[in-house]
Write an enzyme that holds these catalytic residues in place. Structure first.
Site, PDB file in Angstrom:
ATOM      1  N   LYS A 104     -12.899  20.952  37.871  1.00 41.98           N
ATOM      2  CA  LYS A 104     -13.242  19.635  38.119  1.00 41.98           C
ATOM      3  C   LYS A 104     -12.543  19.298  39.281  1.00 41.98           C
ATOM      4  CE  LYS A 104     -15.617  16.413  35.786  1.00 41.98           C
ATOM      5  NZ  LYS A 104     -16.723  16.494  35.153  1.00 41.98           N
TER       6      LYS A 104
ATOM      7  N   VAL B  51     -26.151   1.975  26.095  1.00 38.54           N
ATOM      8  CA  VAL B  51     -27.713   2.159  26.513  1.00 38.54           C
ATOM      9  C   VAL B  51     -27.939   2.396  27.884  1.00 38.54           C
ATOM     10  CG1 VAL B  51     -28.709   1.445  24.006  1.00 38.54           C
ATOM     11  CG2 VAL B  51     -28.434  -0.191  26.031  1.00 38.54           C
ATOM     12  N   GLY B  52     -26.938   3.009  28.694  1.00 37.19           N
ATOM     13  CA  GLY B  52     -27.022   3.187  30.007  1.00 37.19           C
ATOM     14  C   GLY B  52     -28.037   4.313  30.249  1.00 37.19           C
TER      15      GLY B  52
ATOM     16  N   VAL C   3     -27.852   7.664  29.719  1.00 39.30           N
ATOM     17  CA  VAL C   3     -28.350   8.821  28.721  1.00 39.30           C
ATOM     18  C   VAL C   3     -28.712   7.950  27.579  1.00 39.30           C
ATOM     19  CG1 VAL C   3     -27.107  10.426  27.080  1.00 39.30           C
ATOM     20  CG2 VAL C   3     -26.454  10.399  29.500  1.00 39.30           C
TER      21      VAL C   3
HETATM   22  P1  NAD Z   1     -23.729   4.927  32.053  1.00 40.40           P
HETATM   23  O1  NAD Z   1     -22.611   4.422  32.904  1.00 40.40           O
HETATM   24  O2  NAD Z   1     -25.043   4.756  32.644  1.00 40.40           O
HETATM   25  O3  NAD Z   1     -24.017   4.309  30.591  1.00 40.40           O
HETATM   26  C1  NAD Z   1     -22.883   3.818  29.960  1.00 40.40           C
HETATM   27  C2  NAD Z   1     -23.242   2.593  29.002  1.00 40.40           C
HETATM   28  O4  NAD Z   1     -22.194   2.267  28.350  1.00 40.40           O
HETATM   29  C3  NAD Z   1     -23.601   1.522  30.202  1.00 40.40           C
HETATM   30  O5  NAD Z   1     -24.720   1.027  30.064  1.00 40.40           O
HETATM   31  C4  NAD Z   1     -22.400   0.592  30.149  1.00 40.40           C
HETATM   32  O6  NAD Z   1     -22.574  -0.741  30.235  1.00 40.40           O
HETATM   33  C5  NAD Z   1     -22.246   0.939  28.555  1.00 40.40           C
HETATM   34  N1  NAD Z   1     -20.956   0.465  28.195  1.00 40.40           N
HETATM   35  C6  NAD Z   1     -19.549   0.437  28.682  1.00 40.40           C
HETATM   36  N2  NAD Z   1     -18.523   0.125  27.909  1.00 40.40           N
HETATM   37  C7  NAD Z   1     -19.174  -0.290  26.900  1.00 40.40           C
HETATM   38  C8  NAD Z   1     -18.723  -0.727  25.625  1.00 40.40           C
HETATM   39  N3  NAD Z   1     -17.271  -0.943  25.444  1.00 40.40           N
HETATM   40  N4  NAD Z   1     -19.406  -0.964  24.473  1.00 40.40           N
HETATM   41  C9  NAD Z   1     -20.578  -0.439  24.602  1.00 40.40           C
HETATM   42  N5  NAD Z   1     -21.554  -0.309  25.866  1.00 40.40           N
HETATM   43  C10 NAD Z   1     -20.376   0.005  26.836  1.00 40.40           C
HETATM   44  O7  NAD Z   1     -23.348   6.534  31.643  1.00 40.40           O
HETATM   45  P2  NAD Z   1     -24.190   7.800  31.082  1.00 40.40           P
HETATM   46  O8  NAD Z   1     -24.614   8.416  32.469  1.00 40.40           O
HETATM   47  O9  NAD Z   1     -25.030   7.246  30.350  1.00 40.40           O
HETATM   48  O10 NAD Z   1     -23.108   8.580  30.222  1.00 40.40           O
HETATM   49  C11 NAD Z   1     -22.886   7.955  29.020  1.00 40.40           C
HETATM   50  C12 NAD Z   1     -21.963   8.888  28.438  1.00 40.40           C
HETATM   51  O11 NAD Z   1     -22.339  10.205  28.094  1.00 40.40           O
HETATM   52  C13 NAD Z   1     -20.428   9.014  29.117  1.00 40.40           C
HETATM   53  O12 NAD Z   1     -19.330   9.190  28.421  1.00 40.40           O
HETATM   54  C14 NAD Z   1     -20.596  10.246  29.960  1.00 40.40           C
HETATM   55  O13 NAD Z   1     -19.363  10.796  30.325  1.00 40.40           O
HETATM   56  C15 NAD Z   1     -21.312  11.288  28.856  1.00 40.40           C
HETATM   57  N6  NAD Z   1     -22.198  12.304  29.674  1.00 40.40           N
HETATM   58  C16 NAD Z   1     -23.168  11.846  30.318  1.00 40.40           C
HETATM   59  C17 NAD Z   1     -23.778  12.855  31.178  1.00 40.40           C
HETATM   60  C18 NAD Z   1     -24.885  12.615  31.969  1.00 40.40           C
HETATM   61  O14 NAD Z   1     -26.040  13.428  32.172  1.00 40.40           O
HETATM   62  N7  NAD Z   1     -25.077  11.318  32.335  1.00 40.40           N
HETATM   63  C19 NAD Z   1     -23.517  14.137  30.724  1.00 40.40           C
HETATM   64  C20 NAD Z   1     -22.574  14.537  29.739  1.00 40.40           C
HETATM   65  C21 NAD Z   1     -21.855  13.409  29.353  1.00 40.40           C
END
Ligand code: NAD
Length: 349
Positions: free
Chosen positions: A80, A178-179, A181
């Site tokens: 990383k 609900v972002g 993923v």
């Molecule tokens: P994202 O930023 O698109 O979505 C995260 C969502 O969480 C956003 O909608 C945000 O508004 C919301 N959020 C933030 N704080 C919050 C809270 N206190 N309560 C409720 N909702 C809240 O991120 P993502 O890409 O969807 O990733 C989500 C998680 O999955 C992260 O932890 C990320 O590290 C993990 N992850 C993502 C991937 C990927 O392919 N994107 C892969 C592995 C792990």
């Protein structure tokens, strides 16, 4: 700043500090282990409080990538990188190119990709200095739908283990965040007949899952105490802690967020409370599997087939956990170590 004696140093093969005075680049690349292949892991651009905090982050994250790649069956090691500073203020194409030169100096031992604070466009700038980059605009694209697919299959595996059927019809699932993923996870769950409860700090994201999937919205702090079958953390890390575990009514924790357990002991507490935990780096590996297969002959069907294996891997972890009376988080770590160390670690004996 100490490295070898830092609490999170874990025999990392390389920790490389990079600097470019002209562009203001300050970065650290940590390569944890390359037994299985080159170390793949994203570049995080973050305004760390101090350099020690950046080092802690990159040491932890790179180790996590070794475990994630091993359990996902990828021929990759764990690495990383972090770029220190406020991306909004200091990020420029030249800085990203300078960062690419640091990566190039490692001769392919480290391969980068997107992470928090970096974009597909940044990967294209890095590409101007090195070939050791994935997730370019011409590459495999947004990994989130694949991460969501793996997470959905992980939810099914957990339901299968608990209820001896993986039919999700009328199962209630609380999705926190609900972002990218979370949205796709809701889509899969809705199509499978599950009922959704959701929370998010972003109203637009919430509106979308209400309109498209009929999700019921709850306040941020109310998500833990919902009377649901599954709690799916898809926002932040450390949401499984002393305070939240006390509120959980669910029997399953299965979501995509990284680093869900605030501390390792919380895996044990979940087990003691009879709550089945799908280890985060196992269930959320779909995105990594996607990026790992980003070659000239990228084939989405191959990626999906590999992502489907998350279901079987989790079932195996759940069964081993029951048989050995050890938390699923510990079993997953042992499984990873068996693979990348080539032998069972002493702790697993
Ligand atoms: P994202 O930023 O698109 O979505 C995260 C969502 O969480 C956003 O909608 C945000 O508004 C919301 N959020 C933030 N704080 C919050 C809270 N206190 N309560 C409720 N909702 C809240 O991120 P993502 O890409 O969807 O990733 C989500 C998680 O999955 C992260 O932890 C990320 O590290 C993990 N992850 C993502 C991937 C990927 O392919 N994107 C892969 C592995 C792990």
């Amino acid at each position: 700043m100490s490295v070898f004696t830092a609490p999170d140093f874990d025999g990392h093969e390389n920790v490389v500090f990079g600097c470019d005075e002209l562009t203001g680049l300050k970065c650290i690349i940590a390569i944890h282990n390359t037994n299985l292949g080159p170390a793949l892991g994203g570049s995080r651009f973050w305004n760390y409080e101090n350099e020690q905090a950046a080092l802690t982050d990159v040491l932890r994250l790179s180790k996590g990538m070794t475990y994630k790649a091993a359990v996902a069956g990828l021929e990759l090691g764990g690495g990383k990188s972090v770029i220190i500073g406020d991306a909004k203020k200091i990020k420029t194409p030249d800085l990203m190119r300078a960062f690419g030169r640091v990566i190039e100096s490692l001769n392919g031992k480290y391969i980068t990709a997107e992470d928090v604070g970096t974009t597909v466009q940044d990967m294209d700038y890095i590409r101007e200095s090195t070939a050791h980059v994935r997730g370019k605009s011409s590459g495999s694209g947004n990994p989130s739908p694949l991460t969501a697919l793996g997470t959905f299959l992980g939810v099914k595996a957990a339901v299968q283990h608990t209820h001896k059927t993986d039919d999700l019809k009328d199962m209630r699932v609380a999705v926190q965040g609900v972002g990218n993923v979370g949205y796709y996870l809701c889509k899969y769950l809705h199509e499978a007949g599950a009922k959704l409860v959701a929370c998010d700090i972003n109203q637009d994201s919430l509106n979308r899952v209400v309109a498209e999937f009929g999700a019921e919205v709850v306040a941020l702090d109310d998500i833990y105490g919902q009377d649901v079958d599954v709690y799916a953390p898809c926002a932040l890390g450390s949401t499984i802690n002393d305070t939240t575990i006390a509120q959980l009514k669910t029997k399953i924790v299965a979501g995509a967020a990284n680093n869900q357990l605030a501390e390792a002991r919380h895996g044990e507490i979940l087990m003691e409370k009879g709550i089945l935990y799908a280890p985060d780096y196992v269930i959320n590996a779909g995105g990594l599997i996607n990026v790992a297969h980003e070659t000239d002959d990228y084939d989405l069907e191959v990626v999906k087939a590999k992502t489907h294996k998350i279901y079987d891997t989790l079932l195996e972890i759940f069964q081993r956990s029951e048989a050995r009376n050890l938390p699923t988080s510990v079993i997953a770590d042992h499984m990873a170590e068996e693979i990348f160390k080539g032998h069972v670690s002493a702790a697993a004996e």
